[in-house]
Design an enzyme around this catalytic site. Structure first.
Site, PDB file in Angstrom:
ATOM      1  N   SER A  99      46.920  31.779  38.886  1.00 10.66           N
ATOM      2  CA  SER A  99      45.748  31.901  38.252  1.00 10.66           C
ATOM      3  C   SER A  99      44.539  30.712  38.867  1.00 10.66           C
ATOM      4  O   SER A  99      44.688  30.735  40.008  1.00 10.66           O
ATOM      5  CB  SER A  99      45.518  31.755  36.708  1.00 10.66           C
ATOM      6  N   ASP A 239      38.528  33.490  39.665  1.00 10.61           N
ATOM      7  CA  ASP A 239      39.555  32.385  39.957  1.00 10.61           C
ATOM      8  C   ASP A 239      40.821  33.090  40.796  1.00 10.61           C
ATOM      9  O   ASP A 239      40.439  34.107  41.337  1.00 10.61           O
ATOM     10  CB  ASP A 239      40.081  32.143  38.477  1.00 10.61           C
ATOM     11  N   ASP A 241      43.516  34.528  40.570  1.00 11.13           N
ATOM     12  CA  ASP A 241      44.071  36.136  40.481  1.00 11.13           C
ATOM     13  C   ASP A 241      43.003  37.080  39.660  1.00 11.13           C
ATOM     14  O   ASP A 241      43.126  38.246  39.684  1.00 11.13           O
ATOM     15  CB  ASP A 241      45.354  36.184  39.533  1.00 11.13           C
ATOM     16  N   ASP A 243      41.298  37.378  37.181  1.00  8.12           N
ATOM     17  CA  ASP A 243      41.098  37.747  35.859  1.00  8.12           C
ATOM     18  C   ASP A 243      40.026  37.009  35.000  1.00  8.12           C
ATOM     19  O   ASP A 243      39.568  37.262  33.886  1.00  8.12           O
ATOM     20  CB  ASP A 243      41.977  37.692  34.975  1.00  8.12           C
TER      21      ASP A 243
END
Length: 447
Positions: A99, A239, A241, A243
């Site tokens: 992340s 960010d 990833d 999400d």
């Protein structure tokens, strides 16, 4: 939290405390667990970290050795894995990502067949297998050995789904995207271009080591400058990833998750789409958000930090929107996880349907000064149970009274204690946080 799995999967520095052996055993267990009554189908996505390929191959080896068929989405976002799992009948999904963490960290997030984060009891079973001295899981043989399938088409279907959610063309809008050199590089620009925006991109050239580096939702400075220099209508930062999403208005001001919850919640209420007239937040949300929601007659609930807990509350109570200050925003009608690109599309919808600039949509919220400092410590639980620290926190809370608050908590993904204060002034926030962090150092907890 377990030994390996925290609030957002199994995370650590690649080949230090998250190794290829760990990934292999996670794959072995998941192939076995989901393959008790049939041949399981499991889908994998990854972000742009150099180590993501290594972990992908290790997971594939473990999964296929246990008899699972594995479908590879390649570089993609966490929410796309969740979407593909729940819409295409996979037994589970795996996202390889840390992340917002630096490139040298990585993680394994497991998503169940409903598109939610994996149940804690299954994570505990995986941990027990990782630590077991005996490999009790049988190997598949002959035609029962699993296969690997290129499944980029799944990612393309997700892109099509995002495009279909737009209520109006973005034509005439100048939009900046900070892709954090991460997962969004494979999806975001194509979505905005397809909906008609004039799209400007920064940090869209991943090299394996530059993910989240001075960019994305963890460092908004380059996007703020980019929006102002190019006279853009809005900017969005994701960010690693994708999400999470934070925004920048036309004046270069940061629109964080609290403000996104406010502007989307108010818009949804006007359209009778705000289920139960309630927004789900976490304990990190700003007091200014709550005051603004109360003025709008909107109720709110609080959960522990983590979009996992936000979604559990939403699911249990039938709420339609929830999220975190950090930019994890969940729209229950469209997704089961935080989705940064979806969030940016919903912000565009509010701007276009309201015929308003982003700054105008947030002007009624008076955000209290807030300061958050991360302290690397030897033992998180020892810090939180140290009487010298807890007594100091209680004393400082009494001094702040109703005009501020303190939140000291352990990170679910790092060896870190997060110290946060809200108060009437920046000076008071800083002084409060400094007193607590100094006490943590004095007590010998700092690494």
């Amino acid at each position: 939290m377990g030994k390996y799995f925290g609030t957002d999967g199994f995370r650590g520095e690649a080949n230090v405390n998250l190794t290829v052996e760990h990934a292999y055993k996670v794959g072995r267990f998941l192939g076995y667990y989901y393959g008790k009554n049939h041949k399981p189908n499991i889908v994998i996505g990854k972000d742009t970290r150099r180590s993501s390929y290594m972990f992908e191959y290790s997971l594939v080896a473990g999964l296929t050795a246990s008899g699972a068929d594995v479908y590879l989405l390649h570089v993609t976002t966490t929410p796309s894995v969740s979407y593909v799992v729940r819409t295409e009948g996979f037994d589970c999904g795996i996202m390889i990502s840390a992340s917002h963490n630096p490139y040298y960290d990585n993680g394994i997030k497991v998503i169940n067949g409903s598109g939610h984060k994996l149940e804690a009891e299954v994570e505990q079973l995986i941990e027990a297998y990782i630590d077991s001295e005996e490999d009790y899981i049988p190997f598949a043989t002959r035609e029962n050995i699993g296969k690997t399938v290129d499944y980029a088409i799944g990612r393309n279907r997700y892109i099509g789904y995002l495009i279909s959610l737009a209520t109006r063309s973005f034509q005439g809008k100048k939009v900046g995207l900070d892709l954090a050199n991460g997962s969004a590089t494979s999806i975001a620009k194509g979505v905005f271009d397809a909906i008609g925006a004039k799209t400007y991109v920064i940090n869209g050239e991943p090299d394996g080591t530059n993910i989240n580096k001075n960019c994305g939702s963890t460092d908004m400075r380059s996007l703020q400058k980019f929006v102002l220099d190019n006279k853009l209508d809005v900017g969005f930062a994701y960010d690693g990833d994708a999400d999470r999403c934070l925004a920048v208005d036309e004046n270069g001001n940061i629109i964080d998750g609290d403000l996104i919850l406010y502007l989307c919640g108010v818009y949804m209420k006007k359209r009778n789409d705000l289920a139960n007239n309630t927004i789900v937040t976490t304990v990190m949300s700003n007091m200014g958000l709550y005051q603004a929601l109360e003025r709008e007659g909107i109720r709110y609930e609080q959960t522990a930090v983590g979009d996992k807990y936000v979604y559990e509350n939403m699911l249990a109570n039938g709420h339609s929107i929830g999220g975190e200050q950090s930019g994890h925003i969940i729209f229950a009608k469209h997704a089961t996880t935080g989705d940064g690109i979806l969030t940016s599309l919903k912000i565009m919808e509010v701007m276009l349907e309201s015929k308003a600039k982003l700054s105008e949509l947030c002007k009624e919220v008076n955000i209290f000064p807030q300061l958050l400092v991360n302290v690397k410590v030897k033992d998180k639980k020892a810090v939180l149970s140290d009487p010298a620290i807890t007594d100091l926190i209680s004393s400082l809370e009494k001094e702040l009274g109703k005009d501020g608050r303190i939140l000291v908590r352990e990170s679910g993904t790092e060896p870190v204690i997060r110290v946060m204060a809200e108060a009437k002034t920046d000076k008071l926030c800083r002084e409060t946080v400094e007193k607590i962090t100094e006490k943590i150092k004095e007590q010998g907890h700092v690494i």
